[in-house]
Design a protein around this motif. Structure first.
Motif, mmCIF file in Angstrom:
data_model
loop_
_atom_site.group_PDB
_atom_site.id
_atom_site.type_symbol
_atom_site.label_atom_id
_atom_site.label_comp_id
_atom_site.label_asym_id
_atom_site.label_seq_id
_atom_site.Cartn_x
_atom_site.Cartn_y
_atom_site.Cartn_z
ATOM 1 N N TRP A 91 3.312 14.122 5.060
ATOM 2 C CA TRP A 91 4.038 12.977 4.248
ATOM 3 C C TRP A 91 4.220 13.674 2.802
ATOM 4 C CZ3 TRP A 91 3.098 9.735 0.421
ATOM 5 C CH2 TRP A 91 3.982 8.495 0.041
ATOM 6 N N ARG A 94 -9.242 -3.412 -0.125
ATOM 7 C CA ARG A 94 -7.772 -2.918 -0.195
ATOM 8 C C ARG A 94 -7.967 -1.436 -0.960
ATOM 9 N NH1 ARG A 94 -3.579 -2.367 -3.840
ATOM 10 N NH2 ARG A 94 -1.653 -3.010 -2.861
ATOM 11 N N ARG A 130 9.209 5.482 1.638
ATOM 12 C CA ARG A 130 8.939 4.311 2.928
ATOM 13 C C ARG A 130 9.138 4.325 4.443
ATOM 14 N NH1 ARG A 130 8.302 -0.959 1.359
ATOM 15 N NH2 ARG A 130 7.997 -1.109 -0.942
ATOM 16 N N LEU A 145 7.455 14.604 0.595
ATOM 17 C CA LEU A 145 8.038 13.697 -0.490
ATOM 18 C C LEU A 145 7.989 14.648 -1.786
ATOM 19 C CD1 LEU A 145 8.196 11.388 0.906
ATOM 20 C CD2 LEU A 145 7.149 10.134 -0.953
ATOM 21 N N LEU A 154 -4.870 5.123 3.638
ATOM 22 C CA LEU A 154 -3.537 5.653 3.899
ATOM 23 C C LEU A 154 -3.451 7.001 3.182
ATOM 24 C CD1 LEU A 154 -0.760 4.613 4.581
ATOM 25 C CD2 LEU A 154 -0.542 3.784 2.459
ATOM 26 N N LEU A 180 0.787 -1.276 -0.106
ATOM 27 C CA LEU A 180 -0.154 0.012 0.108
ATOM 28 C C LEU A 180 0.910 1.352 -0.111
ATOM 29 C CD1 LEU A 180 -2.739 -1.074 2.424
ATOM 30 C CD2 LEU A 180 -3.139 -0.561 0.022
ATOM 31 N N VAL A 181 1.919 1.130 0.821
ATOM 32 C CA VAL A 181 2.976 2.399 0.868
ATOM 33 C C VAL A 181 3.534 2.698 -0.600
ATOM 34 C CG1 VAL A 181 4.863 3.130 1.945
ATOM 35 C CG2 VAL A 181 3.261 2.294 3.464
ATOM 36 N N GLU A 182 3.825 1.433 -0.933
ATOM 37 C CA GLU A 182 4.482 1.655 -2.328
ATOM 38 C C GLU A 182 3.773 2.215 -3.355
ATOM 39 O OE1 GLU A 182 7.220 -0.759 -3.145
ATOM 40 O OE2 GLU A 182 7.628 -0.462 -5.250
ATOM 41 N N ASP A 183 2.172 1.676 -3.216
ATOM 42 C CA ASP A 183 1.354 2.426 -4.278
ATOM 43 C C ASP A 183 1.184 3.951 -4.216
ATOM 44 O OD1 ASP A 183 -1.281 -0.160 -4.527
ATOM 45 O OD2 ASP A 183 0.710 0.178 -5.622
ATOM 46 N N ALA A 184 1.484 4.385 -2.866
ATOM 47 C CA ALA A 184 1.124 5.637 -2.530
ATOM 48 C C ALA A 184 2.271 6.348 -3.180
ATOM 49 C CB ALA A 184 0.893 5.891 -0.973
ATOM 50 N N CYS A 185 3.410 5.738 -2.904
ATOM 51 C CA CYS A 185 4.685 6.378 -3.405
ATOM 52 C C CYS A 185 4.549 6.540 -4.949
ATOM 53 C CB CYS A 185 5.845 5.717 -3.123
ATOM 54 S SG CYS A 185 6.317 5.883 -1.343
ATOM 55 N N LEU A 186 4.247 5.396 -5.618
ATOM 56 C CA LEU A 186 4.384 5.584 -7.039
ATOM 57 C C LEU A 186 2.965 6.654 -7.669
ATOM 58 C CD1 LEU A 186 4.521 1.793 -8.015
ATOM 59 C CD2 LEU A 186 5.997 3.716 -8.316
#
Lengths: 175, 89
Positions: free
Chosen positions: B31, B15, B65, B35, B22, A27-33
């Motif tokens: 955050w 999901r 992360r 970023l 999130l 989920l975090v990776e999705d958010a970053c992407l």
């Protein structure tokens, strides 16, 4: 099915935890992407840096935090004690009293007509007070013609000289 | 077995809900802005014309992360665990 049930329920906590962590990771990776894609598009479309200003202008408009000054750096009670000269009667008036004075002096504004007509109405009872009121009446000439209105006002006030509703009816007449 | 649960996660829309949660939390805690600032640095380095998605991802994701606050992680994990325990039978 049962076999699976057994293996699922015997899935111990650490594995469950590991699984949960993995899901979180995804989920975090999705958010970053997602963010990277948004930023990339903004850069290529040219709107990413739109809200930036150069350092110099930023300094010019920085928030001021000193006593006695507002956040723009202006002194805000500067005019408290100043005096202004009234363009109408040429008197020197304190700044905070200037606006109400102008209202009465020029014969404009909500209260001035009420006060003026009340004065006229009370002036009709005694001649003396009327001559005193003349100045104000002349001033009120700016807004309406002298002769006709005076007559009309006189008649109306003769009807109810002592009624408490006097000022109100006067007000409607003037409107 | 994991695949089955994963599938359930997606099919039931959980999901997607977790993603939204999130996202909201990350914006709230600043955050996202952090970023974005990191992205700015990458862009200045590579130049606006040449920067690619890969540049941004490579430059920003590892720090991204690490920068997720613990409270946010905890909350998400709680929900995930709840879902897992509910639906692993």
């Amino acid at each position: 099915m049962k076999m699976e049930d057994v293996s699922l329920s015997s899935m111990d906590n650490s594995k469950m935890e590991g699984f949960a962590q993995d899901i979180l990771s995804d989920l975090v990776e999705d958010a970053c992407l997602g963010l990277c894609f948004e930023v990339h598009r903004a850069v290529k479309q040219g709107y990413f840096f739109l809200d930036d200003t150069d350092q110099e202008s930023m300094k010019d408009f920085e928030i001021v935090d000193q006593p006695g000054v507002d956040i723009f750096g202006q002194v805000y009670n500067q005019w408290k004690n100043k005096e202004c000269v009234c363009p109408n009667c040429s008197r020197s008036i304190a700044a905070s009293r200037f606006a109400p004075h102008l209202e009465k002096c020029l014969g404009m504004g909500r209260n001035s007509s009420r006060i003026a007509s009340r004065r006229i109405a009370s002036g009709n009872n005694t001649n003396k007070s009327e001559s005193d009121q003349e100045d104000n009446d002349d001033v009120n000439d700016n807004d309406w013609s002298y002769g006709a209105e005076k007559k009309a006002k006189k008649r109306k006030s003769d009807k109810n000289p002592n009624s408490p509703r006097r000022s109100k009816s006067m007000k409607h007449k003037n409107d | 077995m994991r695949a089955a649960i994963n599938q359930k996660l997606i099919e039931m829309g959980e999901r997607e809900r977790l993603k939204e949660l999130l996202r909201a939390k990350l914006i709230e805690c600043g955050w996202r802005d952090q970023l974005k600032a990191l992205c700015k640095e990458v862009i200045k380095e590579k130049g606006i014309e040449n920067v690619t998605v890969e540049d941004l991802v490579a430059g920003v994701t590892p720090k991204g992360r690490a920068l997720v606050p613990d409270s946010v992680k905890k909350e998400l994990l709680q929900r995930i665990r709840a879902f897992l325990s509910q639906h692993s039978t």
